[in-house]
Design a protein around this motif. Structure first.
Motif, PDB file in Angstrom:
ATOM      1  N   PHE A 138       0.627 -10.297   3.440  1.00  0.00           N
ATOM      2  CA  PHE A 138      -0.334  -9.216   3.635  1.00  0.00           C
ATOM      3  C   PHE A 138      -1.593  -9.762   4.312  1.00  0.00           C
ATOM      4  CE2 PHE A 138       2.065  -7.664  -0.121  1.00  0.00           C
ATOM      5  CZ  PHE A 138       2.522  -6.469   0.410  1.00  0.00           C
ATOM      6  N   THR A 139      -2.192  -8.964   5.184  1.00  0.00           N
ATOM      7  CA  THR A 139      -3.417  -9.378   5.879  1.00  0.00           C
ATOM      8  C   THR A 139      -4.641  -8.582   5.434  1.00  0.00           C
ATOM      9  OG1 THR A 139      -2.985  -7.835   7.700  1.00  0.00           O
ATOM     10  CG2 THR A 139      -2.144 -10.107   7.939  1.00  0.00           C
ATOM     11  N   HIS A 140      -4.396  -7.402   4.863  1.00  0.00           N
ATOM     12  CA  HIS A 140      -5.459  -6.518   4.413  1.00  0.00           C
ATOM     13  C   HIS A 140      -5.113  -5.977   3.031  1.00  0.00           C
ATOM     14  CE1 HIS A 140      -6.097  -6.616   8.730  1.00  0.00           C
ATOM     15  NE2 HIS A 140      -7.330  -6.198   8.503  1.00  0.00           N
ATOM     16  N   CYS A 141      -6.129  -5.470   2.357  1.00  0.00           N
ATOM     17  CA  CYS A 141      -5.916  -4.849   1.058  1.00  0.00           C
ATOM     18  C   CYS A 141      -6.799  -3.606   0.971  1.00  0.00           C
ATOM     19  CB  CYS A 141      -6.264  -5.821  -0.072  1.00  0.00           C
ATOM     20  SG  CYS A 141      -5.975  -5.141  -1.721  1.00  0.00           S
ATOM     21  N   SER A 142      -6.253  -2.574   0.365  1.00  0.00           N
ATOM     22  CA  SER A 142      -7.027  -1.355   0.129  1.00  0.00           C
ATOM     23  C   SER A 142      -7.022  -1.045  -1.358  1.00  0.00           C
ATOM     24  CB  SER A 142      -6.436  -0.173   0.907  1.00  0.00           C
ATOM     25  OG  SER A 142      -5.141   0.127   0.431  1.00  0.00           O
TER      26      SER A 142
ATOM     27  N   CYS B 207       0.839  -1.201   0.000  1.00  0.00           N
ATOM     28  CA  CYS B 207       0.000   0.000   0.000  1.00  0.00           C
ATOM     29  C   CYS B 207       0.874   1.251   0.000  1.00  0.00           C
ATOM     30  CB  CYS B 207      -0.926  -0.005   1.214  1.00  0.00           C
ATOM     31  SG  CYS B 207      -2.099   1.363   1.173  1.00  0.00           S
TER      32      CYS B 207
ATOM     33  N   LEU C 235     -11.407  -0.962   1.984  1.00  0.00           N
ATOM     34  CA  LEU C 235     -10.511  -1.931   2.632  1.00  0.00           C
ATOM     35  C   LEU C 235     -11.189  -3.296   2.717  1.00  0.00           C
ATOM     36  CD1 LEU C 235      -9.404   0.190   5.731  1.00  0.00           C
ATOM     37  CD2 LEU C 235      -7.973  -0.419   3.781  1.00  0.00           C
TER      38      LEU C 235
ATOM     39  N   ALA D  64      -0.766   3.508   6.065  1.00  0.00           N
ATOM     40  CA  ALA D  64      -0.973   2.058   5.964  1.00  0.00           C
ATOM     41  C   ALA D  64       0.118   1.281   6.690  1.00  0.00           C
ATOM     42  CB  ALA D  64      -1.006   1.639   4.502  1.00  0.00           C
TER      43      ALA D  64
ATOM     44  N   SER E 188       1.571  -4.494   6.638  1.00  0.00           N
ATOM     45  CA  SER E 188       0.787  -5.703   6.330  1.00  0.00           C
ATOM     46  C   SER E 188      -0.355  -5.430   5.350  1.00  0.00           C
ATOM     47  CB  SER E 188       0.218  -6.294   7.622  1.00  0.00           C
ATOM     48  OG  SER E 188      -0.636  -5.348   8.257  1.00  0.00           O
ATOM     49  N   GLN E 189      -0.441  -4.206   4.847  1.00  0.00           N
ATOM     50  CA  GLN E 189      -1.540  -3.840   3.951  1.00  0.00           C
ATOM     51  C   GLN E 189      -1.068  -3.751   2.509  1.00  0.00           C
ATOM     52  OE1 GLN E 189      -4.378  -0.957   5.410  1.00  0.00           O
ATOM     53  NE2 GLN E 189      -4.342   0.081   3.431  1.00  0.00           N
TER      54      GLN E 189
ATOM     55  N   GLU F  98      -2.175  -3.080  -1.626  1.00  0.00           N
ATOM     56  CA  GLU F  98      -3.071  -2.178  -2.334  1.00  0.00           C
ATOM     57  C   GLU F  98      -3.340  -2.737  -3.723  1.00  0.00           C
ATOM     58  OE1 GLU F  98      -3.319   2.418  -4.033  1.00  0.00           O
ATOM     59  OE2 GLU F  98      -1.665   1.848  -2.718  1.00  0.00           O
TER      60      GLU F  98
ATOM     61  N   ASP G 115     -13.815   2.838   3.665  1.00  0.00           N
ATOM     62  CA  ASP G 115     -12.982   3.225   4.799  1.00  0.00           C
ATOM     63  C   ASP G 115     -13.468   4.570   5.345  1.00  0.00           C
ATOM     64  OD1 ASP G 115     -10.934   3.270   6.662  1.00  0.00           O
ATOM     65  OD2 ASP G 115      -9.359   3.734   5.221  1.00  0.00           O
TER      66      ASP G 115
END
Length: 171
Positions: A120-124, A77, A166, A82, A85-86, A88, A146
């Protein structure tokens, strides 16, 4: 059968062709017509060749019968707030004549697995507030709006509002 593969610099022209055609279809009536018409295939191809070769973003291709049907680009990201761990989702486009046939969903599932495997644990992602089609797709894929403020994106001399979405990456 749809095959998902990583892009190489030699794929840049096909990526650029879909990028331009999808922009012209998705943003007709949103971005100025002159801006959409002025999109240069040669410039976009050169840009994508550099991006792919640089490796800062992963570019995944969806092909069937050796023809590119769509692509997706993602990486860490770029937002300053961010966590590391995020991921994009930087961009995703499918050839307009085959929208709504599951290609985007297949690309997203593959990218989601790849992001998770990379830690990665999240994505935006950022999407224009006017792009109802994309918002429906991303919401169905598990993204939620978000709470961060929108940002302004300039295209063709006009400013447009983009909102961040997100999601938690599935395991």
């Amino acid at each position: 059968m749809l095959l998902i593969t990583p892009a190489t610099p030699e794929d840049a022209r096909a990526v650029a062709e879909i990028h331009i055609s999808a922009w012209r279809a998705a943003y007709r009536g949103v971005f100025p017509d002159a801006y959409l018409a002025a999109q240069s295939l040669a410039e976009r191809e050169a840009w994508w060749a550099e991006v792919i070769a640089g490796g800062k973003t992963a570019v995944l291709l969806a092909k069937s019968a050796d023809t590119l049907r769509g692509w997706l680009s993602f990486g860490a990201c770029r937002d300053t707030d961010a966590p590391s761990s995020q991921a994009e989702l930087w961009a995703m486009y499918v050839a307009p004549d085959i929208w709504s046939r599951g290609i985007g969903r297949t690309l997203w599932h593959h990218a989601q697995q790849t992001m998770h495997a990379q830690g990665f644990t999240h994505c935006s992602l950022w999407v224009l507030a006017h792009n109802a089609r994309a918002i429906r797709f991303y919401t169905a894929a598990g993204f939620q709006l978000d709470v961060c403020p929108p940002k302004s994106i300039e295209r063709g001399g006009q400013c447009f509002e983009a909102r961040r979405y997100l999601c938690v990456l599935a395991t």
